[in-house]
Design a protein around this motif. Structure first.
Motif, PDB file in Angstrom:
ATOM      1  N   ALA A 162      34.055  11.091  10.973  1.00  0.00           N
ATOM      2  CA  ALA A 162      33.820  10.549   9.630  1.00  0.00           C
ATOM      3  C   ALA A 162      33.183  11.602   8.765  1.00  0.00           C
ATOM      4  CB  ALA A 162      32.917   9.312   9.697  1.00  0.00           C
ATOM      5  N   THR A 163      33.433  11.498   7.478  1.00  0.00           N
ATOM      6  CA  THR A 163      32.731  12.365   6.527  1.00  0.00           C
ATOM      7  C   THR A 163      31.434  11.689   6.118  1.00  0.00           C
ATOM      8  OG1 THR A 163      33.965  11.346   4.737  1.00  0.00           O
ATOM      9  CG2 THR A 163      34.866  13.363   5.653  1.00  0.00           C
ATOM     10  N   GLY A 164      30.474  12.480   5.747  1.00  0.00           N
ATOM     11  CA  GLY A 164      29.217  11.916   5.288  1.00  0.00           C
ATOM     12  C   GLY A 164      28.402  11.311   6.408  1.00  0.00           C
ATOM     13  N   TYR A 165      27.685  10.252   6.067  1.00  0.00           N
ATOM     14  CA  TYR A 165      26.750   9.638   7.007  1.00  0.00           C
ATOM     15  C   TYR A 165      27.053   8.144   7.150  1.00  0.00           C
ATOM     16  CZ  TYR A 165      24.413  14.057   6.195  1.00  0.00           C
ATOM     17  OH  TYR A 165      24.131  15.383   6.095  1.00  0.00           O
ATOM     18  N   PRO A 166      27.977   7.825   8.034  1.00  0.00           N
ATOM     19  CA  PRO A 166      28.323   6.409   8.191  1.00  0.00           C
ATOM     20  C   PRO A 166      27.246   5.639   8.929  1.00  0.00           C
ATOM     21  CG  PRO A 166      29.450   7.703   9.854  1.00  0.00           C
ATOM     22  CD  PRO A 166      28.744   8.691   8.954  1.00  0.00           C
ATOM     23  N   SER A 167      27.284   4.334   8.813  1.00  0.00           N
ATOM     24  CA  SER A 167      26.518   3.454   9.691  1.00  0.00           C
ATOM     25  C   SER A 167      27.394   3.113  10.888  1.00  0.00           C
ATOM     26  CB  SER A 167      26.112   2.174   8.963  1.00  0.00           C
ATOM     27  OG  SER A 167      25.178   2.449   7.947  1.00  0.00           O
TER      28      SER A 167
END
Lengths: 112, 112
Positions: free
Chosen positions: B27-32
């Motif tokens: 995933a890109t960024g900071y998923p939960s």
């Protein structure tokens, strides 16, 4: 506390017949609402989501549609069912985007 | 795009054994990150969650730690019971996103 209801629990429909599945949420206001389908061997797929009354976003092109006539009611419909529409349909709600989603008990649809 | 990969099942264990289900994500960024559990014929229940790196989610004896360096969120339980027999799904959602991306699910069978 919040609860989510779906009905019917099971449904057997002939090909070409219409469909209406209903989902209601209790105990919260202005939830985000979601329809997922769980098909055998294909995992869980988001079909539609709604962030408010009358606001529907479709994730996957298909012969299904969704509507949100009231704040806590979400309906999944079809005018003519296909065999490939068979599956387990799950409604879910969340308080906010990016947060956890809470699922209903599901409707098992068999199209013959 | 985002994706979640889980170990394939079924996983068969004896009661009181240690359970680990591997989950890795892209995933890109900071998923939960989430673990959901599905008992036969039912909808999905949220088991635990973690929203940032190094967070540990825990519930009912299950634990999972958000490892950003290895992009993993492995589920563990120290001593399983027959009642833990179910299908377990790892999932992620992007910050401010609407779509949960699920792994394929891992069926766990605990024998007495």
């Amino acid at each position: 506390s919040q609860t989510i209801h779906q009905w019917p629990a099971t449904l057997v429909q002939p090909v070409g017949s219409p469909l209406s599945l209903e989902c209601t949420v209790e105990g919260t206001s202005n939830p985000n609402l979601y329809w997922y389908r769980q098909a055998a061997g294909r995992g869980l797929q988001l079909l539609f989501y709604s962030v408010g009354i009358g606001q529907i976003s479709s994730e996957v092109p298909q012969n299904l549609s969704a509507s949100r006539p009231q704040d806590r009611q979400f309906i999944l419909s079809s005018k003519k069912l296909l065999l490939s529409d068979s599956g387990f349909y799950l409604c879910a709600w969340s308080l906010s985007r990016g947060g956890e989603q809470f699922f209903g008990p599901g409707t098992r649809l068999t199209v013959l | 795009g985002n994706s979640v990969t889980q170990m394939e099942g079924p996983v068969t264990l004896s009661e009181e054994a240690f359970l680990t289900i591997n989950c890795t994500y892209t995933a890109t960024g900071y998923p939960s990150l989430f673990w959901y559990v599905q008992y036969p014929g039912e909808g999905l229940q949220l088991l635990l969650k973690a929203t940032k790196a190094d967070d540990k989610g825990s519930n009912k004896g299950f634990e999972a730690t958000y490892r950003k360096e290895t992009t993993s969120f492995h589920l563990e339980k120290g001593s399983v019971q027959v009642s833990d027999s179910a299908v377990y799904f790892c999932a992620l959602i992007k910050a401010a996103g609407n779509k949960l991306t699920f792994g394929g699910g891992t069926r766990v069978l605990v024998k007495p």
